[in-house]
Write a protein that holds these residues in place. Structure first.
Motif, PDB file in Angstrom:
ATOM      1  N   GLU A  19      -8.192   2.954 -11.745  1.00  0.00           N
ATOM      2  CA  GLU A  19      -7.172   3.043 -10.702  1.00  0.00           C
ATOM      3  C   GLU A  19      -7.213   4.398  -9.998  1.00  0.00           C
ATOM      4  OE1 GLU A  19      -3.565   1.873 -12.695  1.00  0.00           O
ATOM      5  OE2 GLU A  19      -4.118  -0.251 -12.595  1.00  0.00           O
ATOM      6  N   LYS A  20      -7.656   5.428 -10.704  1.00  0.00           N
ATOM      7  CA  LYS A  20      -7.761   6.765 -10.104  1.00  0.00           C
ATOM      8  C   LYS A  20      -9.028   6.916  -9.264  1.00  0.00           C
ATOM      9  CE  LYS A  20      -7.777  11.676 -11.278  1.00  0.00           C
ATOM     10  NZ  LYS A  20      -7.634  12.671 -12.345  1.00  0.00           N
ATOM     11  N   TYR A  21     -10.185   6.508  -9.803  1.00  0.00           N
ATOM     12  CA  TYR A  21     -11.467   6.750  -9.138  1.00  0.00           C
ATOM     13  C   TYR A  21     -12.010   5.557  -8.354  1.00  0.00           C
ATOM     14  CZ  TYR A  21     -11.520  11.009 -11.888  1.00  0.00           C
ATOM     15  OH  TYR A  21     -11.192  12.231 -12.434  1.00  0.00           O
ATOM     16  N   GLY A  22     -11.606   4.338  -8.734  1.00  0.00           N
ATOM     17  CA  GLY A  22     -11.968   3.168  -7.946  1.00  0.00           C
ATOM     18  C   GLY A  22     -13.333   2.553  -8.173  1.00  0.00           C
ATOM     19  N   THR A  23     -14.131   3.097  -9.103  1.00  0.00           N
ATOM     20  CA  THR A  23     -15.436   2.487  -9.367  1.00  0.00           C
ATOM     21  C   THR A  23     -15.699   2.415 -10.867  1.00  0.00           C
ATOM     22  OG1 THR A  23     -16.721   4.545  -9.345  1.00  0.00           O
ATOM     23  CG2 THR A  23     -16.420   3.411  -7.224  1.00  0.00           C
ATOM     24  N   TYR A  24     -16.427   1.373 -11.254  1.00  0.00           N
ATOM     25  CA  TYR A  24     -16.814   1.231 -12.661  1.00  0.00           C
ATOM     26  C   TYR A  24     -17.776   2.354 -13.058  1.00  0.00           C
ATOM     27  CZ  TYR A  24     -15.011  -3.493 -11.960  1.00  0.00           C
ATOM     28  OH  TYR A  24     -14.223  -4.571 -11.660  1.00  0.00           O
ATOM     29  N   LYS A  25     -18.620   2.753 -12.131  1.00  0.00           N
ATOM     30  CA  LYS A  25     -19.590   3.807 -12.413  1.00  0.00           C
ATOM     31  C   LYS A  25     -18.890   5.116 -12.790  1.00  0.00           C
ATOM     32  CE  LYS A  25     -23.423   6.355 -10.404  1.00  0.00           C
ATOM     33  NZ  LYS A  25     -24.223   6.626  -9.217  1.00  0.00           N
ATOM     34  N   ALA A  26     -17.875   5.484 -12.034  1.00  0.00           N
ATOM     35  CA  ALA A  26     -17.132   6.719 -12.321  1.00  0.00           C
ATOM     36  C   ALA A  26     -16.476   6.648 -13.696  1.00  0.00           C
ATOM     37  CB  ALA A  26     -16.091   6.977 -11.239  1.00  0.00           C
ATOM     38  N   VAL A  27     -15.893   5.498 -14.014  1.00  0.00           N
ATOM     39  CA  VAL A  27     -15.247   5.328 -15.319  1.00  0.00           C
ATOM     40  C   VAL A  27     -16.280   5.433 -16.428  1.00  0.00           C
ATOM     41  CG1 VAL A  27     -13.916   3.763 -16.790  1.00  0.00           C
ATOM     42  CG2 VAL A  27     -13.410   3.903 -14.338  1.00  0.00           C
ATOM     43  N   ALA A  28     -17.425   4.800 -16.233  1.00  0.00           N
ATOM     44  CA  ALA A  28     -18.487   4.842 -17.236  1.00  0.00           C
ATOM     45  C   ALA A  28     -18.961   6.271 -17.481  1.00  0.00           C
ATOM     46  CB  ALA A  28     -19.655   3.959 -16.799  1.00  0.00           C
ATOM     47  N   GLU A  29     -19.107   7.029 -16.430  1.00  0.00           N
ATOM     48  CA  GLU A  29     -19.543   8.425 -16.566  1.00  0.00           C
ATOM     49  C   GLU A  29     -18.502   9.266 -17.296  1.00  0.00           C
ATOM     50  OE1 GLU A  29     -20.423   9.539 -12.534  1.00  0.00           O
ATOM     51  OE2 GLU A  29     -22.350   8.493 -12.544  1.00  0.00           O
ATOM     52  N   LYS A  30     -17.226   9.043 -16.996  1.00  0.00           N
ATOM     53  CA  LYS A  30     -16.155   9.831 -17.617  1.00  0.00           C
ATOM     54  C   LYS A  30     -15.956   9.491 -19.096  1.00  0.00           C
ATOM     55  CE  LYS A  30     -14.456  11.751 -13.757  1.00  0.00           C
ATOM     56  NZ  LYS A  30     -14.852  13.101 -13.466  1.00  0.00           N
ATOM     57  N   THR A  31     -16.258   8.243 -19.484  1.00  0.00           N
ATOM     58  CA  THR A  31     -15.995   7.791 -20.853  1.00  0.00           C
ATOM     59  C   THR A  31     -17.249   7.666 -21.711  1.00  0.00           C
ATOM     60  OG1 THR A  31     -16.097   5.469 -20.173  1.00  0.00           O
ATOM     61  CG2 THR A  31     -13.912   6.550 -20.174  1.00  0.00           C
ATOM     62  N   ASN A  32     -18.390   7.920 -21.120  1.00  0.00           N
ATOM     63  CA  ASN A  32     -19.668   7.815 -21.837  1.00  0.00           C
ATOM     64  C   ASN A  32     -19.908   6.401 -22.372  1.00  0.00           C
ATOM     65  OD1 ASN A  32     -22.100   8.995 -22.550  1.00  0.00           O
ATOM     66  ND2 ASN A  32     -21.400   9.470 -24.612  1.00  0.00           N
ATOM     67  N   ARG A  33     -19.552   5.416 -21.567  1.00  0.00           N
ATOM     68  CA  ARG A  33     -19.790   4.006 -21.859  1.00  0.00           C
ATOM     69  C   ARG A  33     -20.631   3.419 -20.743  1.00  0.00           C
ATOM     70  NH1 ARG A  33     -18.508   1.889 -26.866  1.00  0.00           N
ATOM     71  NH2 ARG A  33     -16.595   2.836 -27.623  1.00  0.00           N
ATOM     72  N   SER A  34     -21.233   2.253 -20.986  1.00  0.00           N
ATOM     73  CA  SER A  34     -22.049   1.628 -19.951  1.00  0.00           C
ATOM     74  C   SER A  34     -21.167   1.059 -18.849  1.00  0.00           C
ATOM     75  CB  SER A  34     -22.917   0.518 -20.540  1.00  0.00           C
ATOM     76  OG  SER A  34     -22.133  -0.609 -20.850  1.00  0.00           O
ATOM     77  N   ARG A  35     -21.707   1.003 -17.638  1.00  0.00           N
ATOM     78  CA  ARG A  35     -20.973   0.444 -16.508  1.00  0.00           C
ATOM     79  C   ARG A  35     -20.634  -1.018 -16.781  1.00  0.00           C
ATOM     80  NH1 ARG A  35     -20.821  -2.606 -12.425  1.00  0.00           N
ATOM     81  NH2 ARG A  35     -22.868  -3.487 -12.773  1.00  0.00           N
TER      82      ARG A  35
END
Length: 72
Positions: A19-35
């Motif tokens: 909800e903050k960044y708007g992309t799965y890629k950004a979330v994956a990078e921040k959490t060290n999980r796959s997109r």
């Protein structure tokens, strides 16, 4: 040995970051999980909470072929 399981707390974090960044890629990078893992769990979260989300705000649901698109 595979990756560790994704916890409910992590899923909440995925949703907040999405909800903050708007992309799965950004979330994956921040959490060290796959997109793909991030995308899957965010979609499942929104699908499971769709009725609640509809009551809180305007949610638009579209069906395109076999896919259901949820616009918040």
């Amino acid at each position: 040995m595979g990756a560790k399981h994704i916890t409910p707390a992590e899923i909440k974090q995925f949703v907040q970051l999405y909800e903050k960044y708007g992309t799965y890629k950004a979330v994956a990078e921040k959490t060290n999980r796959s997109r793909d893992a991030v995308s899957k769990h965010i979609k499942l979260y929104y699908a499971a909470n769709l009725a609640e989300l509809k009551e809180e705000s305007e949610v638009k649901v579209q069906k395109q072929g076999k896919q259901i698109i949820i616009n918040l």
